[in-house]
Design an enzyme around this catalytic site. Structure first.
Site: not given
Ligand code: AHR
Length: 547
Positions: A62, A107, A207-208, A279, A331, A388
């Site tokens: 990113e 993001n 995205n999201e 995450y 992700e 990432q």
């Molecule tokens: O990977 C970091 C961030 O986590 C990304 O930009 C977003 O998509 C997620 O919330």
């Protein structure tokens, strides 16, 4: 941990749809209990869960912090090539063999104008990037990314802006990348020096978009219609592209599953897949700071996959559609220390240090568990992206002069190197331990039994090689794992390594880069039963030649 009960969990005859190998009985509802003794896995060639699409083992890059600038791209560095790409980074990622790379966000993409990042570099604007409050010079953009993908031998997975961006801008981007010539946007690409189309096959539609933090955040119905509109126009350019709608960005979202259902009710017929993100961390709220609970978190990922898959199936049934969606877990990672506050706010600076998570041994073991889960669920999850790849929540970190492998590099590199062919449907049994729901965040609160050992395996019928990936969650003791070979005859152990250590919190640094690094594991002799001795809290790999 040992005070928890020691029962043996048997997962026999598991079907493709739900059950996981050596996974928790209740989470997957397929287990029974067996007598005590070493854990067992039955390996039977021809008994497969899925063909392994290598895209399952992809990663993510990113425009964030030092991922692109001073990471991938650092003109002026002694390590840069003539295009400004860091050649040490290229060499490392190329050697890992990352099959697909998601770009440019995250993001970031929800405020990105792709036109800012193409054409003559001296004409590209410097803008204030609002997702991470950073200065974006646009010196690296889509065409540089495609060149870089070619250099590292990876396939691009592009996302376009459906936050502040319109479907028209998104479709123009697809046209710019993929149409050969003779149209406004394809001719612009040619003017920019790229005669041949980039032929990008996989696309994320934003995205999201369920997240209030997201630029252009909207309701599921609004997003679903916007995604459908963009996808329908893209189909005019190319019916075959694989289009991924935004699913829930976390299991704790209040709209989790409802968002996914409503989005798909709007756009099911136009998309091929829906995204999953998550995450994980070893915190008071998520695990009670308990490493035994932490090492079970790949089973939470497994549950999420089954839940989102069930929503897809529900919408398919409601719509009487012959099309079955696949999942893009684009992700996933451990991320809990360098999060929020100063870690996420670039203060208007260029290439600030953001989200620079330092990974320790237990994080690496859990990442191994995530890879096992993804392999087990490969029938449904076709694309996966470790989030990432560089500097930002990443296995690789650059300094001005060198490149560091963090602990999580190792399990990921093993899966990339050894997992090939087809994912085996193992019959497995293991003793288990209890985890407690009390006091944990609701989406991780479970009273369950967790197998000490978690195993996934692939078999490559082309060359007969089997890869075993083995997580020992026992924090106290070595555990034995007996592999019973049914119709395959192991002839040689080609590789056998383990990642472990005395300190679960040990991490690699530029000063001490090998505190967490693999070491050889004594392999069992080839035979109809092979018993591995897996060190306490370890992740191990074995590659075995069979006939
Ligand atoms: O990977 C970091 C961030 O986590 C990304 O930009 C977003 O998509 C997620 O919330």
């Amino acid at each position: 941990m040992r005070s928890a009960l020691d029962r043996r969990t048997f997962l026999g005859g598991l079907g493709k749809a739900g059950a996981a190998v050596l996974a928790s009985p209740v989470w997957h509802g397929r287990a029974a209990f067996a007598a005590a003794g070493p854990a067992h896995v039955v390996v039977q060639g021809g008994r497969y869960r899925a063909e392994l699409d290598r895209r399952l083992l992809g990663a993510f890059l990113e425009h964030l912090g030092r991922a692109i600038y001073t990471g991938v791209y650092e003109p002026g560095s002694k390590l840069a090539d003539s295009r400004g790409f860091r050649s040490d980074v290229i060499a490392e990622i190329k050697a890992m063999g990352v099959p697909i790379m998601r770009y440019p966000g995250g993001n970031f993409v929800s405020g990105y104008n792709w036109l800012d990042g193409v054409g003559p570099k001296d004409k590209r604007p410097t803008v204030l990037e609002r997702a991470w409050n950073s200065l974006e010079t646009n010196q690296f953009g889509t065409n540089e990314f495609i060149d870089w993908c070619k250099a590292v031998g990876t396939e691009p997975l592009l996302a376009f802006n459906l936050g502040t961006g319109t479907p028209e801008q998104g479709v123009a981007y697809v046209e710019y990348c993929n149409v050969a010539k003779g149209t406004k946007w394809s001719e612009l690409r040619r003017e920019h020096g790229y005669d041949a189309p980039h032929a990008v096959r996989y696309w994320c539609l934003g995205n999201e978009m369920d997240g209030p933090w997201q630029m252009g955040h909207m309701t599921a119905r609004e997003y679903g219609r916007k995604a459908r509109d963009a996808a329908r126009q893209i189909r005019v350019l190319d019916r075959e592209l694989q289009l991924i709608a935004c699913g829930s960005s976390n299991t704790i979202m209040p709209t989790y599953l409802v968002w996914d259902r409503e989005v798909l009710e709007e756009c099911y017929d136009q998309v091929d897949a829906i995204s999953l993100h998550n995450y994980y961390g070893n915190t008071a709220a998520l695990t009670g700071n308990d490493s035994a609970r932490y090492l079970a978190m790949n089973l939470d990922m497994e549950r999420q996959i089954l839940e989102i898959g069930a929503v897809c199936d529900y919408v398919q049934a409601i719509r009487r559609s012959p099309k079955r969606l696949w999942l893009s877990f684009d992700e996933w990672n451990v991320w809990y220390r360098a999060r929020g506050g100063r870690f996420a706010n670039g203060q208007g600076a260029f290439a600030p240090r953001l989200l620079e998570e330092e990974y320790n041994l237990e994080d690496a073991l859990l990442v191994g568990g995530f890879l096992n889960t993804l392999l087990r669920q490969a029938e449904r999850v076709r694309v996966g992206c470790l989030a990432q790849i560089l500097n930002v929540i990443a296995p690789l970190v650059t300094s001005e002069t060198s490149l560091l492998r963090q602990s999580i590099y190792y399990p990921y590199a093993w899966a990339l190197k050894y997992a090939r062919g087809k994912v085996l449907d193992l019959r497995a049994e293991s003793e288990s331990y209890a985890i407690k729901a009390e006091g944990l965040r609701p989406d991780f609160a479970r009273d369950e039994l967790v197998p000490f050992l978690d195993v996934a395996a692939t078999h490559d019928p082309q060359n007969g090689q089997v890869c075993l990936l083995m997580l020992n969650r026992d924090l106290v003791s070595e555990r034995e794992l007996a592999i019973d070979w049914r119709n395959l005859t192991p002839s040689r152990v080609i590789a056998c390594e383990t990642l472990t250590g005395t300190d679960l919190k040990a991490a690699n640094t530029f000063e001490q880069p090998a505190r967490v690094a693999p070491r050889a594991l004594e392999p069992p002799r080839p035979g109809s039963t092979m018993t591995f001795k897996l060190p306490k809290h370890s992740y191990s790999v074995a590659q075995i030649a069979t006939s």
